[in-house]
Design a protein around this motif. Sequence first.
Motif, PDB file in Angstrom:
ATOM      1  N   HIS A 136      -7.567  -1.132  -9.246  1.00 16.64           N
ATOM      2  CA  HIS A 136      -7.324  -2.455  -8.666  1.00 16.64           C
ATOM      3  C   HIS A 136      -6.315  -2.282  -7.528  1.00 16.64           C
ATOM      4  CE1 HIS A 136      -9.322  -3.713 -12.299  1.00 16.64           C
ATOM      5  NE2 HIS A 136      -8.331  -3.219 -13.056  1.00 16.64           N
ATOM      6  N   TYR A 137      -6.427  -3.116  -6.516  1.00 20.94           N
ATOM      7  CA  TYR A 137      -5.576  -2.884  -5.339  1.00 20.94           C
ATOM      8  C   TYR A 137      -5.034  -4.195  -4.781  1.00 20.94           C
ATOM      9  CZ  TYR A 137      -3.954  -1.257  -0.776  1.00 20.94           C
ATOM     10  OH  TYR A 137      -3.189  -0.967   0.313  1.00 20.94           O
ATOM     11  N   ALA A 138      -3.733  -4.176  -4.450  1.00 21.72           N
ATOM     12  CA  ALA A 138      -3.068  -5.318  -3.803  1.00 21.72           C
ATOM     13  C   ALA A 138      -2.604  -4.903  -2.421  1.00 21.72           C
ATOM     14  CB  ALA A 138      -1.889  -5.796  -4.643  1.00 21.72           C
ATOM     15  N   GLY A 139      -3.012  -5.680  -1.418  1.00 22.81           N
ATOM     16  CA  GLY A 139      -2.594  -5.425  -0.035  1.00 22.81           C
ATOM     17  C   GLY A 139      -2.381  -6.734   0.692  1.00 22.81           C
ATOM     18  N   ASN A 140      -2.035  -6.623   1.972  1.00 17.74           N
ATOM     19  CA  ASN A 140      -1.637  -7.843   2.679  1.00 17.74           C
ATOM     20  C   ASN A 140      -2.186  -7.974   4.093  1.00 17.74           C
ATOM     21  OD1 ASN A 140       0.325  -5.645   3.410  1.00 17.74           O
ATOM     22  ND2 ASN A 140       1.108  -7.241   4.755  1.00 17.74           N
ATOM     23  N   GLU A 141      -3.029  -7.036   4.548  1.00 16.38           N
ATOM     24  CA  GLU A 141      -3.507  -7.121   5.921  1.00 16.38           C
ATOM     25  C   GLU A 141      -4.923  -6.556   6.028  1.00 16.38           C
ATOM     26  OE1 GLU A 141      -1.151  -4.769   8.557  1.00 16.38           O
ATOM     27  OE2 GLU A 141      -0.982  -3.084   7.175  1.00 16.38           O
ATOM     28  N   LEU A 142      -5.573  -6.854   7.154  1.00 14.48           N
ATOM     29  CA  LEU A 142      -6.962  -6.420   7.338  1.00 14.48           C
ATOM     30  C   LEU A 142      -7.110  -4.900   7.318  1.00 14.48           C
ATOM     31  CD1 LEU A 142      -8.269  -8.965  10.005  1.00 14.48           C
ATOM     32  CD2 LEU A 142      -8.939  -8.772   7.597  1.00 14.48           C
ATOM     33  N   ALA A 143      -6.014  -4.176   7.641  1.00 17.71           N
ATOM     34  CA  ALA A 143      -6.070  -2.712   7.570  1.00 17.71           C
ATOM     35  C   ALA A 143      -6.337  -2.227   6.154  1.00 17.71           C
ATOM     36  CB  ALA A 143      -4.769  -2.111   8.094  1.00 17.71           C
ATOM     37  N   ASP A 144      -6.122  -3.095   5.163  1.00 13.46           N
ATOM     38  CA  ASP A 144      -6.388  -2.737   3.762  1.00 13.46           C
ATOM     39  C   ASP A 144      -7.845  -2.959   3.359  1.00 13.46           C
ATOM     40  OD1 ASP A 144      -3.720  -1.980   2.909  1.00 13.46           O
ATOM     41  OD2 ASP A 144      -3.179  -4.094   3.100  1.00 13.46           O
ATOM     42  N   MET A 145      -8.672  -3.486   4.233  1.00 14.21           N
ATOM     43  CA  MET A 145     -10.058  -3.788   3.886  1.00 14.21           C
ATOM     44  C   MET A 145     -10.821  -2.568   3.352  1.00 14.21           C
ATOM     45  SD  MET A 145     -12.289  -6.105   3.457  1.00 14.21           S
ATOM     46  CE  MET A 145     -11.684  -7.548   4.363  1.00 14.21           C
ATOM     47  N   PRO A 146     -10.685  -1.360   3.973  1.00 10.99           N
ATOM     48  CA  PRO A 146     -11.408  -0.214   3.402  1.00 10.99           C
ATOM     49  C   PRO A 146     -11.000   0.093   1.965  1.00 10.99           C
ATOM     50  CG  PRO A 146     -10.622   0.285   5.624  1.00 10.99           C
ATOM     51  CD  PRO A 146      -9.987  -1.004   5.222  1.00 10.99           C
TER      52      PRO A 146
END
Length: 477
Positions: A136-146
């Motif tokens: 599972h992954y938590a991120g905050n910007e479009l760079a995290d889409m991959p």
Amino acid sequence: MSKKPLVLDIDGTFLRTDMLLESFWSGMGRAPLETLRASARHWRDRARLKAELAQLGAPRVDLMPVNPKVMEMAKVAQAQGHEVILASASDRSLVEPLAAHHGLSSRVFASDGQTNLKGDAKAEALVEAFGARGFHYAGNELADMPIWQQADDTILVGDVPGARAALEADGHNVTELASGWKWRALMKAMRPHQYVKNVLLLLPLLAAHNFGLSALMPVLLAIVAFSAAASTIYLVNDLLDLDADRLHPTKKNRPFASGALPLSVGMLAVGLLAAIAIGVAAALNAAFLGVVLLYMVLSLAYSLKLKRMRWVDIATLAALYTLRVVAGAAAGEIFVSGFMLVFVFPVFVTLGCVKRLTELTLATSDERLPGRGYGRPDRSDLLNVAGLGMFGSMLVFFLYTFTEQAQQLYPTQWLLWLAMLPLGGWLFRMVSLGYKGKQDYDPIVFAMRDRHGISLILFTLTLMFYAAGLFHEAFGV
């Protein structure tokens, strides 16, 4: 939810700050020239840049503000048996101690000086470790889409335009956690309440008894320029003082220190405010532009180095206040007597001592204040210097009353002598309140709110205006 690991991005997700920018500003405070050289050399090589800045700045990761919602989610996941892992494009030398400090997994994914672990690179590393949809992954910007595309459950921290719809269309379970910053945080960081100090630009007009619009209007524009310049420096100062502010009992709540305002937003504001200050100054005249530039350079030197040097910091504070008086004269193209500058400088030395006395009285221990050269045992020395400043300013004022200029501007000389009493009383009051810790951390701002002190200042000005005959000219009294 299966026992798949929960992987957390750091910048803007687990932390309410950016570790690269933290490293840069910490480096600027410790070794500014080396930090600028490293930034210029490696700005294209992000992994190398992060490694060098982390070494130069060595920011305190244990003090960095954590997103409470993400931390709560991490603790719940740990309680349910999930491994909680940090995965960041920040340098490993910072990520590992951050994970250890917060009790997270010792297994981390981070940049290493050669590979910048961001976007596709981070996705590949996580898939290699856990398999597709194996985390599972938590991120905050479009760079995290991959990374989100390769994760099982996805957590969006803050506003990520278009991400939720795209991920749900791909079959992902999406959770959103609110985050972000507010304009009032930026306004608080700019400290508009400090603009009251810029009334000092009006002193040359008062001293010269020049109340015409032709002189007043450029000085009012000068106040706008100085306000923008001051906010520029306040923002830079807070960016340089992140660790010290986080260790302070009240300054820890400042927008940058608390994470309420992103460092990147502050840097953009610095550029815009500096452009406004310099642009307005250039539109007035070259002399005023020179004073504004000198003020900004000296303020930056104060933030970088001088404020940590005993006594030098107080002299610099006094010089910065005095420059406001010079700026008012330059903007309005008004002659300023040397006596006036020699008078106001020791006044401001006294107020600089009051600022430090207040900080030390309110301190909770005898140790030196973070980022300052003073501890509580220095209070007696500061009190003595404040007393010398009071005596020096009163002596200069007295000597001025015998000058030809004073006799022309103030025909009733004895009223000038009488005006020294409330003026001296005001200075004594400021020193006494600072020594007792009954002020806030800025004596000028306090003075503008102190009703008893304002009464003494108004009484002083009234006597001086009577001495000059201004009331008789205006009202026939």
